[in-house]
Design a protein around this motif. Sequence first.
Motif, short mmCIF file in Angstrom:
data_model
loop_
_atom_site.label_atom_id
_atom_site.label_comp_id
_atom_site.label_asym_id
_atom_site.label_seq_id
_atom_site.Cartn_x
_atom_site.Cartn_y
_atom_site.Cartn_z
N VAL A 238 17.00 -32.44 28.45
CA VAL A 238 17.84 -31.23 28.49
C VAL A 238 17.00 -29.99 28.21
CG1 VAL A 238 19.76 -30.02 27.41
CG2 VAL A 238 19.94 -32.47 27.85
N PHE A 239 16.16 -30.07 27.19
CA PHE A 239 15.35 -28.91 26.82
C PHE A 239 14.34 -28.54 27.90
CE2 PHE A 239 15.76 -28.79 21.88
CZ PHE A 239 17.14 -28.74 22.02
N SER A 240 13.87 -29.53 28.65
CA SER A 240 12.94 -29.22 29.75
C SER A 240 13.65 -28.44 30.85
CB SER A 240 12.32 -30.50 30.31
OG SER A 240 13.25 -31.27 31.06
N VAL A 241 14.93 -28.74 31.08
CA VAL A 241 15.71 -27.97 32.05
C VAL A 241 15.89 -26.53 31.56
CG1 VAL A 241 17.92 -27.77 33.26
CG2 VAL A 241 16.95 -30.03 32.82
N VAL A 242 16.19 -26.38 30.28
CA VAL A 242 16.37 -25.05 29.69
C VAL A 242 15.09 -24.23 29.81
CG1 VAL A 242 16.88 -23.79 27.56
CG2 VAL A 242 18.11 -25.92 28.08
N ASP A 243 13.97 -24.83 29.46
CA ASP A 243 12.69 -24.12 29.54
C ASP A 243 12.39 -23.67 30.96
OD1 ASP A 243 12.18 -24.42 26.82
OD2 ASP A 243 11.08 -26.31 27.08
N ALA A 244 12.64 -24.54 31.92
CA ALA A 244 12.38 -24.20 33.32
C ALA A 244 13.29 -23.08 33.80
CB ALA A 244 12.54 -25.43 34.20
N ALA A 245 14.55 -23.13 33.41
CA ALA A 245 15.52 -22.13 33.86
C ALA A 245 15.20 -20.74 33.34
CB ALA A 245 16.93 -22.54 33.42
N PHE A 246 14.71 -20.65 32.09
CA PHE A 246 14.45 -19.34 31.51
C PHE A 246 13.00 -18.87 31.69
CE2 PHE A 246 18.41 -20.35 29.35
CZ PHE A 246 19.06 -19.13 29.41
N ALA A 247 12.15 -19.75 32.20
CA ALA A 247 10.78 -19.32 32.48
C ALA A 247 10.77 -18.27 33.58
CB ALA A 247 9.93 -20.52 32.89
N GLN A 248 11.79 -18.33 34.43
CA GLN A 248 11.95 -17.34 35.51
C GLN A 248 13.42 -16.93 35.52
OE1 GLN A 248 9.49 -18.48 39.20
NE2 GLN A 248 9.83 -20.46 38.21
N ARG A 249 13.84 -16.25 34.44
CA ARG A 249 15.27 -16.04 34.21
C ARG A 249 15.93 -15.14 35.24
NH1 ARG A 249 16.54 -14.30 28.56
NH2 ARG A 249 18.56 -13.71 29.43
N ARG A 250 15.18 -14.34 35.98
CA ARG A 250 15.77 -13.47 36.99
C ARG A 250 15.99 -14.19 38.32
NH1 ARG A 250 18.68 -10.53 34.27
NH2 ARG A 250 17.59 -9.55 32.53
N LYS A 251 15.45 -15.38 38.44
CA LYS A 251 15.63 -16.14 39.68
C LYS A 251 16.90 -16.97 39.60
CE LYS A 251 10.85 -16.56 41.23
NZ LYS A 251 9.83 -17.51 41.75
N THR A 252 17.41 -17.34 40.77
CA THR A 252 18.56 -18.25 40.78
C THR A 252 18.11 -19.60 40.23
OG1 THR A 252 18.08 -19.12 42.99
CG2 THR A 252 19.45 -17.12 42.86
N LEU A 253 19.06 -20.38 39.80
CA LEU A 253 18.71 -21.69 39.26
C LEU A 253 18.05 -22.59 40.31
CD1 LEU A 253 21.83 -22.29 37.04
CD2 LEU A 253 19.48 -22.20 36.23
N ARG A 254 18.47 -22.44 41.54
CA ARG A 254 17.85 -23.25 42.60
C ARG A 254 16.36 -22.98 42.65
NH1 ARG A 254 15.98 -23.76 47.73
NH2 ARG A 254 16.86 -25.43 49.05
N ALA A 255 15.98 -21.70 42.56
CA ALA A 255 14.57 -21.33 42.62
C ALA A 255 13.85 -21.64 41.31
CB ALA A 255 14.44 -19.84 42.95
N ALA A 256 14.50 -21.32 40.19
CA ALA A 256 13.86 -21.51 38.89
C ALA A 256 13.59 -22.97 38.58
CB ALA A 256 14.72 -20.89 37.80
N LEU A 257 14.49 -23.86 39.05
CA LEU A 257 14.35 -25.29 38.76
C LEU A 257 13.62 -26.06 39.85
CD1 LEU A 257 17.86 -26.14 37.24
CD2 LEU A 257 15.74 -25.55 36.04
N SER A 258 13.16 -25.38 40.86
CA SER A 258 12.53 -26.09 41.97
C SER A 258 11.27 -26.84 41.54
CB SER A 258 12.20 -25.13 43.13
OG SER A 258 11.31 -24.12 42.70
N GLY A 259 10.46 -26.20 40.69
CA GLY A 259 9.26 -26.88 40.20
C GLY A 259 9.61 -28.06 39.32
N TRP A 260 10.60 -27.89 38.46
CA TRP A 260 11.03 -28.96 37.57
C TRP A 260 11.59 -30.14 38.36
CZ3 TRP A 260 15.72 -31.36 36.73
CH2 TRP A 260 15.81 -32.15 35.57
N ALA A 261 12.36 -29.84 39.40
CA ALA A 261 13.03 -30.89 40.17
C ALA A 261 12.16 -31.48 41.27
CB ALA A 261 14.31 -30.33 40.79
#
Length: 309
Positions: A238-261
């Motif tokens: 869960v925390f890895s998702v949070v870190d990825a989402a806020f590492a690029q907080r101005r991007k949409t979640l689709r874009a921010a989580l693309s590296g993580w996913a």
Amino acid sequence: MTGPDATFRGQAEPLGPQEVRALAGELGIKPTKTLGQNFVHDANTVRKIVTVSGVGRDDTVIEVGPGLGSLTLPLLDAAGHVVAVEIDPVLAERLPRTVAERAPGLVDALTVVGADALAVSGADLVGPGVPSPTALVANLPYNVSVPVLLHMLAEVPTLRTALVMVQLEVADRLAAAPGSRVYGVPSVKAGFFGTVRRTGVVGRNVFWPVPNVESGLVRIDAHPEAPWDLGEAHRRRVFSVVDAAFAQRRKTLRAALSGWAGSGANAELALTEAGVDPKARGEQLTTADFVRIAEAAARLGIGPAHREP
């Protein structure tokens, strides 16, 4: 168990300004920014902290950074046992003697653990005659307050409450709601462990040396039955998702989580499965939303844990 207000036995008086300085002088202690040392010397402030914490005779309290014992004494006066985690060996050695001098009837209720709070494990905080900790009450060092708080909450799952004093700006971030300008990683991660709220402001003049900022009190009450309390591996995911989402907080979640996913398509698949709009941003989501994303990704075999190293 913890309640709305703590009550005191009347066996220990907090340290005053002159006593704090005298103890520091005896030990050759000069407060350092490196260790984030700002000693509280106001009796009303430390009593307020203990009162708001609501600790009682059935509680075993973890105190991080007890320093000279300003907060330790009233904690011992209200709680059943106090486990004090102190990184400074000089302060750790002096604390039991301070308690013995000022509250001899409570000295057996104190356990001092000489360790770095960021490295200590839950197993280090229990032992013969020391029940499982139920509360965290501390004046946390400003420079590591959030990492220490999250580490303690993760390491000690038996904690039911936490009442910490931190820099006011940090208090605002921890207690922020989704959509707030200061809502971010600390807000979401603290919310994973319980309900977070700010419970007061503490002025600068109650400390020695006087800090450059005001402080705030933050209370966390553990979720009675968090549906996502599934162990360490789940929390890390869960925390890895949070870190990825806020590492690029101005991007949409689709874009921010693309590296993580692994790809934008994978991110969108996991988000859709979790019932979260892929065009949303992390700052709009609750902790529960992030948990659903992590769980959905796990079901679909998406994320770092499912990729080859």
